[in-house]
Design an enzyme around this catalytic site. Structure first.
Site, mmCIF file in Angstrom:
data_model
loop_
_atom_site.group_PDB
_atom_site.id
_atom_site.type_symbol
_atom_site.label_atom_id
_atom_site.label_comp_id
_atom_site.label_asym_id
_atom_site.label_seq_id
_atom_site.Cartn_x
_atom_site.Cartn_y
_atom_site.Cartn_z
ATOM 1 N N ILE A 106 133.793 72.314 79.713
ATOM 2 C CA ILE A 106 133.260 72.136 78.369
ATOM 3 C C ILE A 106 131.973 71.326 78.381
ATOM 4 C CG2 ILE A 106 134.600 70.055 77.840
ATOM 5 C CD1 ILE A 106 133.780 72.921 75.398
ATOM 6 N N SER B 216 132.002 61.173 86.598
ATOM 7 C CA SER B 216 132.999 62.192 86.893
ATOM 8 C C SER B 216 133.506 61.991 88.310
ATOM 9 C CB SER B 216 132.390 63.596 86.752
ATOM 10 O OG SER B 216 133.333 64.601 87.055
ATOM 11 N N ARG B 217 134.753 62.390 88.531
ATOM 12 C CA ARG B 217 135.294 62.297 89.887
ATOM 13 C C ARG B 217 134.633 63.299 90.827
ATOM 14 N NH1 ARG B 217 141.641 62.878 88.901
ATOM 15 N NH2 ARG B 217 140.820 64.542 87.570
ATOM 16 N N ASP C 258 145.595 73.159 71.641
ATOM 17 C CA ASP C 258 144.235 72.811 72.074
ATOM 18 C C ASP C 258 143.220 73.706 71.358
ATOM 19 O OD1 ASP C 258 142.421 71.396 74.274
ATOM 20 O OD2 ASP C 258 141.903 73.524 74.232
ATOM 21 N N LYS D 25 137.217 66.721 71.023
ATOM 22 C CA LYS D 25 138.497 66.952 70.339
ATOM 23 C C LYS D 25 139.593 67.322 71.333
ATOM 24 C CE LYS D 25 138.976 71.487 70.922
ATOM 25 N NZ LYS D 25 140.177 72.182 71.416
#
Length: 301
Positions: free
Chosen positions: A12, A34-35, A165, A87
Site C-alpha cells: 500500500i 521498514s524492516r 479490511d 486505515k
C-alpha cells in the site's frame, strides 16, 4: 515543502502513499522506516527509535498493519511529531481513543484516514443526501484477497480484520454520506476453519440497509453502494469513484484518494487540528460482537 517519514514500506505504501507524496506540493518524502522495504533515493531506517532521535522530521505517516501501529504512534506523539494513520486507525477502539488523548495533550495532529471517503463520487452523494431520509440501501463489496493482499498472512490473524479490511472502506463511505446514523442489527460471518478472521460478512443495519462483503471474488471486483431516499436513487460505483444519481452521472472531485488524504493532512497540521472519526470501526466491532459465526472450508493463499 514539509518533510514526512513513511513507516511500513509494503504494497500500500509503494502503490499509493509514495506516489501521493511525490506528487504533492505540501510534502517531501524525507525518510522511510521498514524492516525490509525501501524507496530509491530516500534515507532508510530499520529502527523507528533511531529515526526519531536522528531526525527532526515533524510528520509521520504510519502504513503498518493495525496491531503494531499503536506503539509506533505513541512513540511519535511522545516525540512531538504529527501522526497520520492508515486505515483502520488501530487494532482496538480503546487504543485509538488513547492516542487521541495523547495527541491532544502533546498539541500535535492525529489524523485517522479513511481513503475511500476521498473517492471522487463520495462528496456528491453526501451533498445530495444531506436533506433527505435514506429509506433503504444495499452495499456489495466483493474482491479477491489473493490479488490485493498476496501472501499477507497478517490479514487472517487476530487484529487483521479479515474481510473487514476492505469492508471497512464501504462502511467509511456509508457513515460519511448518510444524513442520519445507523446501527447494526445483525450479522453473519464466515470464518475459514484455518483462520482467525472472517472471509465473508453479511450485515443488516437499521434503516433497511444491508451489506454483503466477500473476500473470495474472482474475476471482476465489485465495490458498489445503492441508497434509496424515497424515489431518489444514489448509486456509488468503483469504490465510490463514480456517483450516479437518478441514472445521471454526477461530476466528482479532481484529486485521487491518497493525494486528497495528504492534502487533508497538510490542512490539519496547518490549523493545529486533529481528525479522528471511529464510526466505521465501531460497526466492525459491533459485527464481531453480535455476528453469528459460521465455519467454512480452509483458505490458503
Amino acid at each position: 515543502m514539509t518533510p514526512i517519514c513513511l513507516v511500513g514500506i509494503g504494497k500500500i505504501a509503494v502503490d499509493q502513499h509514495v506516489p501521493a507524496i511525490n506528487a504533492s506540493n505540501d510534502w517531501t518524502l524525507a525518510a522511510t522506516v521498514s524492516r525490509s522495504g525501501t524507496v530509491d533515493g530516500i534515507p532508510a531506517y530499520t529502527d523507528f527509535d533511531r529515526m526519531l532521535t536522528e531526525t527532526d522530521i515533524s510528520v509521520i505517516s504510519l502504513c503498518l498493519p493495525p496491531v503494531p501501529r499503536y506503539a509506533y504512534a505513541a512513540k511519535a506523539i511522545a516525540a512531538g511529531r504529527h501522526v497520520m494513520l492508515e486505515k483502520p486507525p488501530g487494532a482496538t477502539l480503546a487504543e485509538v481513543h488513547a492516542l487521541q488523548d495523547m495527541a491532544a495533550k502533546a498539541g500535535v495532529t492525529l489524523f485517522a484516514t479513511w481513503h475511500s471517503r476521498m473517492a471522487k463520487g463520495v462528496a456528491a452523494a453526501k451533498a445530495f443526501l444531506a436533506d433527505k431520509t435514506v429509506t433503504s440501501g444495499q452495499i456489495t463489496w466483493k474482491e479477491d484477497v489473493r490479488r490485493w493482499h498476496p501472501g499477507q498472512e497478517w490479514v487472517f490473524e487476530p487484529g487483521g480484520m479479515g474481510v473487514f479490511d476492505p469492508g471497512i472502506n464501504a462502511l467509511s463511505i456509508l457513515t460519511e454520506v448518510l444524513p442520519q446514523p445507523v446501527h447494526l442489527k445483525n450479522a453473519a460471518l464466515s470464518f475459514p476453519e484455518n483462520r482467525q478472521t472472517p472471509i465473508t460478512a453479511q450485515l443488516t443495519f437499521s434503516g433497511d440497509i444491508k451489506a454483503d462483503f466477500d473476500w473470495r471474488q474472482e474475476g471482476s471486483q465489485i465495490w458498489e453502494m445503492i441508497l434509496h431516499a424515497g424515489d431518489d436513487v444514489v448509486h456509488l460505483q468503483d469504490g465510490g469513484n463514480r456517483c450516479v444519481i437518478n441514472n445521471q452521472d454526477v461530476a466528482g472531485t479532481q484529486l485521487d484518494e491518497y493525494p486528497a488524504l495528504y492534502e487533508r493532512m497538510a490542512q490539519l497540521v496547518g490549523k493545529g487540528a486533529s481528525d479522528v472519526d471511529l464510526s466505521p470501526m465501531i460497526h466492525v466491532a459491533d459485527a464481531l460482537t453480535i455476528g453469528k459465526r459460521v465455519t467454512v472450508d480452509a483458505f490458503h493463499f
